[in-house]
Design a protein around this motif. Structure first.
Motif, PDB file in Angstrom:
ATOM      1  N   VAL A 147     -15.543  -0.415   5.740  1.00  0.00           N
ATOM      2  CA  VAL A 147     -14.176  -0.807   6.090  1.00  0.00           C
ATOM      3  C   VAL A 147     -13.307  -0.669   4.846  1.00  0.00           C
ATOM      4  N   ILE A 148     -12.335   0.233   4.910  1.00  0.00           N
ATOM      5  CA  ILE A 148     -11.477   0.521   3.755  1.00  0.00           C
ATOM      6  C   ILE A 148     -10.064   0.009   4.026  1.00  0.00           C
ATOM      7  N   GLU A 149      -9.490  -0.642   3.050  1.00  0.00           N
ATOM      8  CA  GLU A 149      -8.090  -1.066   3.163  1.00  0.00           C
ATOM      9  C   GLU A 149      -7.266  -0.224   2.201  1.00  0.00           C
ATOM     10  N   ALA A 150      -6.128   0.282   2.658  1.00  0.00           N
ATOM     11  CA  ALA A 150      -5.290   1.100   1.769  1.00  0.00           C
ATOM     12  C   ALA A 150      -3.832   0.684   1.906  1.00  0.00           C
ATOM     13  N   ASP A 151      -3.110   0.758   0.821  1.00  0.00           N
ATOM     14  CA  ASP A 151      -1.695   0.374   0.849  1.00  0.00           C
ATOM     15  C   ASP A 151      -1.010   0.891  -0.412  1.00  0.00           C
ATOM     16  N   GLU A 152       0.312   0.741  -0.449  1.00  0.00           N
ATOM     17  CA  GLU A 152       1.048   1.056  -1.673  1.00  0.00           C
ATOM     18  C   GLU A 152       1.635  -0.255  -2.172  1.00  0.00           C
ATOM     19  N   THR A 153       1.831  -0.318  -3.482  1.00  0.00           N
ATOM     20  CA  THR A 153       2.515  -1.471  -4.033  1.00  0.00           C
ATOM     21  C   THR A 153       3.443  -0.959  -5.122  1.00  0.00           C
ATOM     22  N   PHE A 154       4.358  -1.795  -5.558  1.00  0.00           N
ATOM     23  CA  PHE A 154       5.333  -1.347  -6.562  1.00  0.00           C
ATOM     24  C   PHE A 154       5.393  -2.346  -7.698  1.00  0.00           C
ATOM     25  N   ILE A 155       5.580  -1.823  -8.895  1.00  0.00           N
ATOM     26  CA  ILE A 155       5.713  -2.724 -10.033  1.00  0.00           C
ATOM     27  C   ILE A 155       6.935  -2.299 -10.830  1.00  0.00           C
ATOM     28  N   ASN A 156       7.661  -3.279 -11.354  1.00  0.00           N
ATOM     29  CA  ASN A 156       8.855  -2.960 -12.145  1.00  0.00           C
ATOM     30  C   ASN A 156       8.476  -2.129 -13.331  1.00  0.00           C
ATOM     31  N   GLU A 157       9.202  -1.063 -13.504  1.00  0.00           N
ATOM     32  CA  GLU A 157       8.859  -0.170 -14.611  1.00  0.00           C
ATOM     33  C   GLU A 157       9.333  -0.760 -15.925  1.00  0.00           C
ATOM     34  N   SER A 158       8.488  -0.675 -16.923  1.00  0.00           N
ATOM     35  CA  SER A 158       8.869  -1.135 -18.248  1.00  0.00           C
ATOM     36  C   SER A 158       9.001   0.071 -19.145  1.00  0.00           C
ATOM     37  N   PHE A 159      10.018   0.042 -19.991  1.00  0.00           N
ATOM     38  CA  PHE A 159      10.208   1.184 -20.884  1.00  0.00           C
ATOM     39  C   PHE A 159       9.679   0.884 -22.273  1.00  0.00           C
ATOM     40  N   LYS A 160       8.926  -0.182 -22.350  1.00  0.00           N
ATOM     41  CA  LYS A 160       8.370  -0.571 -23.636  1.00  0.00           C
ATOM     42  C   LYS A 160       7.578   0.584 -24.244  1.00  0.00           C
ATOM     43  N   GLY A 161       7.819   0.809 -25.505  1.00  0.00           N
ATOM     44  CA  GLY A 161       7.037   1.835 -26.168  1.00  0.00           C
ATOM     45  C   GLY A 161       7.579   3.230 -25.970  1.00  0.00           C
ATOM     46  N   ARG A 162       8.733   3.347 -25.303  1.00  0.00           N
ATOM     47  CA  ARG A 162       9.293   4.683 -25.107  1.00  0.00           C
ATOM     48  C   ARG A 162      10.421   4.919 -26.078  1.00  0.00           C
ATOM     49  N   ARG A 163      10.426   6.105 -26.661  1.00  0.00           N
ATOM     50  CA  ARG A 163      11.439   6.400 -27.679  1.00  0.00           C
ATOM     51  C   ARG A 163      12.832   6.513 -27.093  1.00  0.00           C
ATOM     52  N   ILE A 164      12.925   7.017 -25.855  1.00  0.00           N
ATOM     53  CA  ILE A 164      14.252   7.290 -25.291  1.00  0.00           C
ATOM     54  C   ILE A 164      14.856   6.048 -24.644  1.00  0.00           C
ATOM     55  N   VAL A 218     -13.892   3.193   8.362  1.00  0.00           N
ATOM     56  CA  VAL A 218     -12.767   2.682   9.134  1.00  0.00           C
ATOM     57  C   VAL A 218     -11.633   2.426   8.147  1.00  0.00           C
ATOM     58  N   LEU A 219     -10.500   3.063   8.382  1.00  0.00           N
ATOM     59  CA  LEU A 219      -9.371   2.941   7.462  1.00  0.00           C
ATOM     60  C   LEU A 219      -8.344   1.964   8.022  1.00  0.00           C
ATOM     61  N   CYS A 220      -8.089   0.882   7.288  1.00  0.00           N
ATOM     62  CA  CYS A 220      -7.084  -0.103   7.716  1.00  0.00           C
ATOM     63  C   CYS A 220      -5.822   0.069   6.871  1.00  0.00           C
ATOM     64  N   THR A 221      -4.681   0.222   7.519  1.00  0.00           N
ATOM     65  CA  THR A 221      -3.420   0.355   6.786  1.00  0.00           C
ATOM     66  C   THR A 221      -2.327  -0.401   7.523  1.00  0.00           C
ATOM     67  N   ASP A 222      -1.157  -0.450   6.918  1.00  0.00           N
ATOM     68  CA  ASP A 222      -0.017  -0.995   7.647  1.00  0.00           C
ATOM     69  C   ASP A 222       0.580   0.129   8.502  1.00  0.00           C
ATOM     70  N   LYS A 235     -12.901  12.367   9.149  1.00  0.00           N
ATOM     71  CA  LYS A 235     -13.497  11.768  10.352  1.00  0.00           C
ATOM     72  C   LYS A 235     -13.578  10.255  10.190  1.00  0.00           C
ATOM     73  N   VAL A 236     -12.432   9.604  10.219  1.00  0.00           N
ATOM     74  CA  VAL A 236     -12.445   8.145  10.081  1.00  0.00           C
ATOM     75  C   VAL A 236     -11.678   7.506  11.236  1.00  0.00           C
ATOM     76  N   ASP A 237     -12.039   6.301  11.498  1.00  0.00           N
ATOM     77  CA  ASP A 237     -11.371   5.515  12.517  1.00  0.00           C
ATOM     78  C   ASP A 237     -10.177   4.844  11.837  1.00  0.00           C
ATOM     79  N   HIS A 238      -9.001   4.896  12.449  1.00  0.00           N
ATOM     80  CA  HIS A 238      -7.816   4.354  11.791  1.00  0.00           C
ATOM     81  C   HIS A 238      -7.319   3.096  12.506  1.00  0.00           C
ATOM     82  N   LYS A 239      -7.274   1.993  11.801  1.00  0.00           N
ATOM     83  CA  LYS A 239      -6.709   0.765  12.379  1.00  0.00           C
ATOM     84  C   LYS A 239      -5.371   0.514  11.711  1.00  0.00           C
ATOM     85  N   ARG A 240      -4.304   0.703  12.476  1.00  0.00           N
ATOM     86  CA  ARG A 240      -2.974   0.433  11.906  1.00  0.00           C
ATOM     87  C   ARG A 240      -2.575  -0.988  12.251  1.00  0.00           C
ATOM     88  N   ILE A 241      -2.328  -1.754  11.215  1.00  0.00           N
ATOM     89  CA  ILE A 241      -1.914  -3.125  11.456  1.00  0.00           C
ATOM     90  C   ILE A 241      -0.389  -3.134  11.400  1.00  0.00           C
TER      91      ILE A 241
END
Ligand SMILES: [Zn+2]
Length: 309
Positions: A147-164, A218-222, A235-241
Motif C-alpha cells: 500500500v503506497i501513499e503519494a502526495d505533494e507538499t510545499f515548503i517556503n523557499e529560503s534564499f539562505k546561502g544564495r549570492r543573488i 495499491v496507490l493511494c492519492t488525493d 499495473k497498480v490499483d488506484h485509490k483516490r481519496i
C-alpha cells in the motif's frame, strides 16, 4: 592502567570545580570518540584490497596522516591514500570530534550550536554537516510495493546561502515568497522516496513515481488527476481519496494519513533550522528519513558516512 591508579584518579574528581569537570568531560568525550572512530577506520583498513587510484593490489603501509590515520602508498601508481578515501570524510580533520558532532546533529542542533559546542568554526560545521548527510542521500531505495501513499507538499523557499539574494528579493517586491514543491511517496513498511522539483506538474509526478512503484501495488492519492496517469501506465490499483463528504479513509485501510503525518513531522523538525536553501532540501529530507529508520542509534550517520563510497 592498574585498577589502583584508576581508583586514585576517580577519588581526586571530588576536588574538581565545575569548570574543571566540564573541561575533563570534553577531554574524555574526545578520547572516546577517537577510539570509536579509530575502530571503524581499522576495520576498513583490514578490508582494503586495492589502491583506490589504480586498483593495483600492490601497496604498503606508509606512515600516518596528521590525524594519526594509517597512510598507504601504492607501488604501482606511487599515490598515497588512507582507508577513508572514497568516503565523504576523506581529508576531514579533527576526527576526535566527529562522533560528538553526529550526536549533536542527531538531536537537531543548528550549525551554530554544533560549532560553539565543539569549538570549530561555522564553515567547518557546515562542511561536516553536508559530509555526514551525503550517506543518507546516497541510499538507494527499492521500488515501493504494497500500500503506497503519494502526495505533494510545499515548503517556503529560503534564499539562505544564495549570492543573488539581494537583487532577487528586491525584484520580488512585496509578493509572497515562492514555495518549493516536494513529491513524496511511502509505503506502510516504512520505505520513503522524495524529490524536490521545480514545478508541481503531471510530467514531474509521472517521472518521479512511475519507475519507483512495483507492479501489483495499491496507490493511494488525493484527487490530483496526475496520479491517474501514473496508475494507468503501471499495473497498480488506484485509490483516490477525494474529499467528498469528508471521507478520508476508503475500505478501512486506504488513506494518505501516514504520509501527511510524516510530512507534518518533517516540517516541524525543519523549523529549528530557520530556512534551508533549496539545493539542500534533499539532504534534510534524507537525513530525516534516515533518523526515522534508525531511531536506536545517534551515531548512525557517522558510521554510514564512513562506509559510504
Ligand atoms: Zn595505485
Amino acid at each position: 592502567m592498574s585498577t589502583q591508579t584508576l581508583r586514585r584518579i576517580l577519588t581526586r574528581l571530588d576536588d574538581l570545580t565545575y569548570a574543571d569537570l566540564k573541561k575533563l568531560k570534553h577531554e574524555v568525550d574526545d578520547l572516546i570518540s577517537q577510539n570509536q572512530v579509530g575502530e571503524v577506520i581499522a576495520e576498513r583498513e583490514d578490508s582494503l584490497t586495492e589502491c583506490p587510484h589504480c586498483c593495483s593490489n600492490d601497496f604498503t603501509r606508509w606512515g600516518f596522516t596528521k590525524q594519526g590515520i594509517q597512510r598507504f602508498k601504492c607501488k604501482a601508481c606511487l599515490q598515497t591514500f588512507n582507508a577513508l578515501k572514497g568516503t565523504p570524510l576523506y581529508r576531514m580533520r579533527m576526527s576526535q570530534k566527529w562522533l560528538r558532532y553526529n550526536e549533536l546533529m542527531w538531536h537537531g542542533a543548528t550549525l551554530r550550536k554544533c560549532a560553539l559546542e565543539l569549538g570549530i568554526n561555522l564553515r567547518t560545521s557546515f562542511r561536516w554537516r553536508h559530509a555526514f548527510l551525503k550517506a543518507p542521500s546516497n541510499i538507494e531505495v527499492q521500488p515501493l510495493s504494497g500500500v503506497i501513499e503519494a502526495d505533494e507538499t510545499f515548503i517556503n523557499e529560503s534564499f539562505k546561502g544564495r549570492r543573488i539574494l539581494h537583487r532577487d528579493a528586491r525584484k520580488r517586491g512585496g509578493r509572497k515568497a515562492p514555495k518549493t514543491p516536494i513529491l513524496i511517496a511511502l509505503n506502510r513498511e516504512g520505505s520513503v522516496i522524495h524529490e524536490v522539483v521545480d514545478r508541481n506538474t503531471k510530467e514531474n509526478i509521472c517521472q518521479f513515481l512511475q519507475p519507483r512503484i512495483a507492479d501489483g501495488s495499491v496507490l493511494c492519492t488525493d484527487g490530483n488527476k496526475s496520479y491517474i496517469e501514473v496508475a494507468n501506465t503501471r499495473k497498480v490499483d488506484h485509490k483516490r481519496i477525494v474529499g467528498l463528504d469528508n471521507i478520508r479513509v476508503v475500505e478501512d485501510i486506504y488513506h494518505i494519513q501516514t504520509l501527511n503525518n510524516y510530512m507534518m513531522h518533517w516540517k516541524e523538525w525543519m523549523t529549528r533550522f530557520r530556512g534551508v536553501g533549496r539545493e539542500y532540501l534533499p539532504h534534510y529530507l534524507s537525513w530525516f528519513r534516515y533518523m526515522k529508520q534508525h531511531e536506536q542509534s545517534d551515531q548512525g550517520l557517522l558510521f554510514a558516512a564512513m562506509t559510504n563510497t
